[in-house]
Design an enzyme around this catalytic site. Structure first.
Site, mmCIF file in Angstrom:
data_model
loop_
_atom_site.group_PDB
_atom_site.id
_atom_site.type_symbol
_atom_site.label_atom_id
_atom_site.label_comp_id
_atom_site.label_asym_id
_atom_site.label_seq_id
_atom_site.Cartn_x
_atom_site.Cartn_y
_atom_site.Cartn_z
ATOM 1 N N ASP A 6 0.776 -1.248 0.000
ATOM 2 C CA ASP A 6 0.000 0.000 0.000
ATOM 3 C C ASP A 6 0.810 1.304 0.000
ATOM 4 O O ASP A 6 1.773 1.424 0.756
ATOM 5 C CB ASP A 6 -0.867 0.094 1.257
ATOM 6 N N GLU A 65 -10.477 -3.151 4.273
ATOM 7 C CA GLU A 65 -9.181 -2.544 4.557
ATOM 8 C C GLU A 65 -9.099 -1.149 3.927
ATOM 9 O O GLU A 65 -9.851 -0.822 3.005
ATOM 10 C CB GLU A 65 -8.044 -3.418 4.003
HETATM 11 C C1 FRU Z 1 -3.814 -3.682 2.800
HETATM 12 C C2 FRU Z 1 -3.172 -4.052 4.116
HETATM 13 C C3 FRU Z 1 -3.594 -3.103 5.204
HETATM 14 C C4 FRU Z 1 -2.453 -3.196 6.187
HETATM 15 C C5 FRU Z 1 -1.279 -3.377 5.271
HETATM 16 C C6 FRU Z 1 -0.210 -4.264 5.828
HETATM 17 O O1 FRU Z 1 -3.154 -4.164 1.684
HETATM 18 O O2 FRU Z 1 -3.462 -5.406 4.457
HETATM 19 O O3 FRU Z 1 -4.849 -3.375 5.766
HETATM 20 O O4 FRU Z 1 -2.331 -2.065 7.006
HETATM 21 O O5 FRU Z 1 -1.760 -3.907 4.061
HETATM 22 O O6 FRU Z 1 0.906 -4.288 4.986
#
Ligand code: FRU
Length: 465
Positions: A22, A194
């Site tokens: 992300d 998410e």
């Molecule tokens: C989304 C996610 C988020 C988390 C991050 C961990 O892709 O799963 O929810 O904060 O990636 O790398």
């Protein structure tokens, strides 16, 4: 170029080495676009999450910087960053507004929201003690914080993944947070939720909408991860949807989008160009994970209701190098060591089938089709991709039929294709792992008057300088 890895992007951000997912902490400050991201500096797989960092003056050319937020007793999961102009947090010194990051500290049995701040434009960061928001849960993450001018306070949008709920919190100092409202479950709930986002947007007539975006995994449009959004109202307290949930992107590789805070005059977001289905298995060497092209957002007030529009930022035009223009069907050769942009415009929705087939010496590597009011991207199974779970497949989106002008804008890079249709109303973003370098595109216009079609094909300079 012979040593260059076949799948390393020419115009998309990807770290030089190791794992990225992300985008985090997007904020415009001091003339720089700040980009942080989920980064594992030790391996090209998810784990030991830090915030990696890159900066840009134009959203096109990125400079990778040292890691900004290293892993501590917890991993540094996703979050956002703000410029605390009025020093509400008290972290500022000598009249300089601090940059404040709000992230999720992740351990095996707890996720809570933490702060860090920077007094030197995001280069070095200081962790601020304990959590500012901890409700004692294993899954509670991805805080997006923004300044809400009307109520003169900070709003945090954060997600309860398992409950499929987004919770809004308010704060006057970034440190004490009170719950304001809860949204959901709603829309697609076939996977955990998410990375929520909430931001205002205006349509062409100046009408204000609020957009709530939340990702889910699995349960996306093709069973893997995906992103959905609602348009609606936000009164400083709660978000109320006025449209049904819709997919943000009809491809398979658009996740965890975040918009830049503090950007004057426009709203731009960036997303991770992958899918949790196969993110760990993509056949890149020594690195894994790239971002999509940055997209400017808008709302189109269409007859069947308002829809989100995404358009590649105009700064990308600076990469245009050599143009081939042609009327009608034909084969265009593409340079195997460059990215390309294709533009096609119609006076109305094409009545007959249109097909663009991108080929290497091994055959078709991907095709884009417009037919019967639908847009299709087809990624054939190849030797390279047959082992990627959930990767192959045909991706499809309905096109708006009321337009008195229709266009396709396509960006093809070494390992991706992004198709924007109907002035950004419909987007398909897909990773692509051609078995051999793509060398030509065969464009076939069905119907009576293919010669009225004008095709522009641009080779693009690399954004890596
Ligand atoms: C989304 C996610 C988020 C988390 C991050 C961990 O892709 O799963 O929810 O904060 O990636 O790398």
């Amino acid at each position: 170029t012979s040593e260059r890895e076949q799948y390393r992007p020419h115009i998309h951000y990807a770290p030089a080495a190791n794992w990225m997912n992300d985008p985090n902490g997007l904020v415009y400050f001091g003339g720089l676009y700040h980009l942080y991201y989920q980064y594992n500096p030790y391996a090209s797989s998810h784990g030991n999450l830090h915030w990696g960092r890159a900066t840009s003056t134009d959203l096109v050319h990125w400079e990778e910087q040292d890691v900004a937020l290293p892993e501590r007793e917890h991993q540094i999961f996703s979050g956002s960053a703000v410029v605390d102009w009025h020093n509400t947090s008290g972290f500022g010194k000598g009249g300089r507004p601090p940059l404040v990051a709000c992230y999720t500290g992740h351990t095996a049995d707890n996720q809570a929201q933490f702060l860090a701040y920077s007094l030197d434009q995001g280069e070095t960061w200081t962790y601020h003690g304990g959590p500012v928001l901890d409700v004692g849960k294993t899954d509670f993450r991805d805080p997006k914080v923004f300044w809400h001018a009307k109520s003169r306070r900070w709003i945090m949008v954060v997600v309860h993944p398992v409950e499929r709920q987004v919770e809004l919190y308010g704060s006057f100092n970034l440190q004490d947070w009170e719950s304001l409202s809860v949204f959901g479950p709603a829309g697609a709930t076939g996977g955990i939720w998410e990375v929520p986002e909430l931001f205002p947007l205006h349509d062409e007539a100046g009408r204000l909408y609020w957009v709530l975006k939340v990702d889910l995994n699995p349960g996306g449009p093709y069973g893997g991860s995906g992103a959905q959004y609602w348009l609606g109202d936000f009164d400083g307290q709660a978000f109320t949807a006025t449209t049904p949930a819709r997919w943000v992107d009809h491809g398979n590789d658009f996740y965890a989008a975040l918009t830049w805070n503090d950007l004057p005059d426009r709203r731009v977001w960036l997303a991770w160009m992958s899918n949790w289905q196969y993110a760990h298995d993509v056949p890149t060497q020594g690195w894994r994970g790239a971002m999509v092209l940055p997209r400017e957002l808008g709302v189109c007030a269409d007859p069947h209701g308002p829809v989100l529009a995404q358009r590649p930022v105009p700064e990308l035009q600076a990469l245009r190098q050599a143009k081939t223009v042609r009327q009608g069907d034909g084969i265009f050769s593409l340079s195997p060591h460059q990215a390309h942009e294709l533009l096609i415009r119609w006076p109305a929705m094409p009545a007959a089938e249109v097909k663009l087939e991108f080929r290497s010496e091994a055959g078709s590597e991907v095709s884009v089709e417009v037919r019967s009011g639908e847009l299709w991207v087809r990624r054939p199974v190849t030797l390279v991709t047959s082992s990627l779970d959930g990767y192959p497949g045909d991706h499809r989106a309905e096109l708006p039929l009321h337009l008195d002008q229709f266009d396709l804008q396509i960006f093809l890079d070494a390992s991706s294709i992004e198709v924007f249709a109907g002035d950004g109303r419909v987007v398909i973003s897909d990773l692509l792992f051609p078995s051999e370098q793509i060398r030509e595109v065969d464009i076939q216009f069905g119907g009576s008057d293919p010669l009225s079609m004008e095709v522009e094909v641009w080779s693009l300079k690399s954004s890596y300088g």
